[in-house]
Design an enzyme around this catalytic site. Structure first.
Site, PDB file in Angstrom:
ATOM      1  N   GLU A 109       6.223  -5.798   7.040  1.00  0.00           N
ATOM      2  CA  GLU A 109       5.338  -4.676   7.704  1.00  0.00           C
ATOM      3  C   GLU A 109       6.022  -4.633   9.069  1.00  0.00           C
ATOM      4  OE1 GLU A 109       3.757  -7.218   5.865  1.00  0.00           O
ATOM      5  OE2 GLU A 109       2.372  -5.982   4.681  1.00  0.00           O
TER       6      GLU A 109
ATOM      7  N   GLY B   5       0.703  -1.134  -0.181  1.00  0.00           N
ATOM      8  CA  GLY B   5       0.115  -0.134   0.006  1.00  0.00           C
ATOM      9  C   GLY B   5       0.995   1.237  -0.001  1.00  0.00           C
TER      10      GLY B   5
ATOM     11  N   GLY C 214       0.843  -5.348   0.596  1.00  0.00           N
ATOM     12  CA  GLY C 214      -0.625  -5.085  -0.014  1.00  0.00           C
ATOM     13  C   GLY C 214      -0.397  -5.815  -1.483  1.00  0.00           C
TER      14      GLY C 214
ATOM     15  N   ASP D 131      -0.375  -8.069   6.919  1.00  0.00           N
ATOM     16  CA  ASP D 131      -2.002  -7.897   6.912  1.00  0.00           C
ATOM     17  C   ASP D 131      -2.434  -8.379   5.523  1.00  0.00           C
ATOM     18  OD1 ASP D 131      -1.023  -5.476   5.675  1.00  0.00           O
ATOM     19  OD2 ASP D 131      -2.584  -4.196   6.063  1.00  0.00           O
TER      20      ASP D 131
HETATM   21  C1  QUE Z   1       7.519  -2.382   4.732  1.00  0.00           C
HETATM   22  C2  QUE Z   1       6.464  -2.200   4.100  1.00  0.00           C
HETATM   23  C3  QUE Z   1       6.343  -1.322   2.935  1.00  0.00           C
HETATM   24  C4  QUE Z   1       7.551  -0.778   2.510  1.00  0.00           C
HETATM   25  C5  QUE Z   1       8.546  -0.995   3.032  1.00  0.00           C
HETATM   26  C6  QUE Z   1       8.701  -1.610   4.355  1.00  0.00           C
HETATM   27  C7  QUE Z   1       5.029  -1.266   2.187  1.00  0.00           C
HETATM   28  C8  QUE Z   1       5.183  -0.239   1.086  1.00  0.00           C
HETATM   29  C9  QUE Z   1       6.565   0.179   0.585  1.00  0.00           C
HETATM   30  C10 QUE Z   1       6.585   1.175  -0.493  1.00  0.00           C
HETATM   31  C11 QUE Z   1       7.198   0.998  -1.471  1.00  0.00           C
HETATM   32  C12 QUE Z   1       7.379   1.914  -2.485  1.00  0.00           C
HETATM   33  C13 QUE Z   1       6.772   2.959  -2.508  1.00  0.00           C
HETATM   34  C14 QUE Z   1       5.619   3.273  -1.558  1.00  0.00           C
HETATM   35  C15 QUE Z   1       5.679   2.287  -0.461  1.00  0.00           C
HETATM   36  O1  QUE Z   1       7.623   0.122   1.347  1.00  0.00           O
HETATM   37  O2  QUE Z   1       4.131  -1.573   2.416  1.00  0.00           O
HETATM   38  O3  QUE Z   1       4.910   4.407  -1.630  1.00  0.00           O
HETATM   39  O4  QUE Z   1       6.888   3.768  -3.811  1.00  0.00           O
HETATM   40  O5  QUE Z   1       4.074  -0.009   0.316  1.00  0.00           O
HETATM   41  O6  QUE Z   1       9.798  -1.831   5.123  1.00  0.00           O
HETATM   42  O7  QUE Z   1       5.312  -2.772   4.744  1.00  0.00           O
END
Ligand code: QUE
Length: 359
Positions: A140, A65, A117, A148
């Site tokens: 997460e 997400g 996600g 989740d």
């Molecule tokens: C743990 C996570 C997420 C994460 C890094 C973590 C996660 C997630 C992102 C993410 C990656 C690239 C993006 C962004 C979000 O990183 O759930 O907006 O451009 O979405 O260590 O759970």
């Protein structure tokens, strides 16, 4: 601006293309809402035989997400809680459940990073096709959350040690291990994923068996050189099969004198995670092994609301993804200070705010 998610209909196939390649196709709230809307309509449409989901670009299927955007908007709105913090996860988990119950074949082409996600919008489908580019993780606990999107349920069905290792460390695994754990149904080399999509479109299968025979015609065996489990399965099980974080820490500590480099690295990782997240995630996957996906998602929704309100979620996102100092100020900062009373709060019912899933 280009669309964040593209919906196309070709010869009776509904195709969902996550289209934020510069953000690793991370899911925003509007994307979740649109996918829900299309799936509802495709499920009952006479013109649609099956659905494909894929990610744009050659790196990522979906990294999770968009928690950076979520945090920013919730804080700007004076929360948590806000309408967004409540409805984002409500609609996302509803989508995860819808995919698991989808009445037509749902084919996930997870040709790249598939994390957080991204797992929830793919791995509950009837057909989960991985390639050598697939990298799976539920990371997460690093950001004050827990596995989740029904990922906690998937991990809860695995061997206790392997499930806890993936859930707590957020370890990354590839197709060979995913196949062994039955988290994917097929392996197709990334050079054949385009052909697979063309073959699906030209034959427009309407049953799981018909999809199987098409995917089987292009499938091969994943490379065992990418396996973490072949070498380390036994030590993972030794260290992670317990039901308390304290026991897992003690076992990692006592095994560290044996000088196992792999296990020492896992233990180092664990020490950086949110102590609260570690404890709630372990309880979650142990409970999940005895639950249906539906009940597990209802539990996750309770947990995630608490992670926003009293947990480490916003601090984790700040430290790991926004400021990138990688020095989260976890509260509490030591596992011994996360007592049972605190853990239990994350599992309390939300009354009229609880997630409701139908069928
Ligand atoms: C743990 C996570 C997420 C994460 C890094 C973590 C996660 C997630 C992102 C993410 C990656 C690239 C993006 C962004 C979000 O990183 O759930 O907006 O451009 O979405 O260590 O759970």
């Amino acid at each position: 601006m280009s669309e964040e998610v593209i919906f196309t209909e070709e010869n009776g196939i509904g195709i969902i293309t996550l289209n934020r390649p510069d953000r690793l196709n991370a899911l925003t709230y509007p994307m979740v809402q649109k996918i829900n809307k299309y799936l509802n309509s495709w499920e009952i449409s006479e013109h649609i035989n099956c659905v494909i989901i894929e990610g744009a670009g050659d790196k990522s299927f979906c990294a999770g997400g968009d928690v950076i955007k979520l945090r920013k908007e919730v804080l700007e709105d004076g929360g948590p809680p806000t309408n967004l913090s409540q409805s984002f996860f409500y609609d996302e988990y509803t989508l995860n459940f819808k995919i698991s119950n989808f009445k037509k074949p749902f084919i996930s082409l997870i040709n790249g990073y598939t994390m957080g996600g991204g797992v929830g919008v793919s791995m509950h489908g009837s057909h989960v096709v991985a390639s050598e580019k697939t990298m799976f993780a539920m990371p997460e606990t690093a950001i004050g959350l827990f596995p989740d999107v029904g990922g906690g349920w998937l991990l809860g069905q695995l061997d206790k040690g392997i499930g806890a290792w993936l859930s707590l460390v957020g370890a990354r695994i590839k197709a060979y291990d995913l196949m062994k754990l039955k988290l994917i149904t097929h392996y197709v080399s990334s050079s054949d994923i385009g052909n697979l999509k063309k073959m699906l479109i030209s034959s427009s299968p309407s049953t799981n068996d018909k999809v199987d025979s098409i995917v089987n015609s292009l499938s091969s065996n994943p490379n065992s050189e990418d396996s973490v489990l072949i070498t380390n399965e036994n030590i993972i099980k030794d260290a992670f099969s317990f039901d308390t974080i304290e026991q897992i820490f003690e076992k990692c500590e006592s095994l560290s004198i044996t000088g196992n480099e792999f296990l020492n690295a896992q233990f180092e990782e664990l020490k950086h995670k949110s102590p609260t997240s570690l404890k709630i995630s372990l309880k979650q996957i142990r409970d999940a092994s005895k639950m249906t996906l539906k009940d597990e998602l209802i539990m996750e929704y309770r947990m995630v609301q608490r992670c926003l309100e009293i947990g480490d979620f916003f601090e984790g996102v700040r430290a790991m993804l926004v400021d990138k100092d990688r020095k989260p100020n976890w509260q509490p900062s030591n596992i011994k200070d996360v007592d049972e009373g605190r853990v239990n709060k994350f599992f309390e019912v939300l009354g009229n705010l609880d997630l409701v899933l139908t069928n």
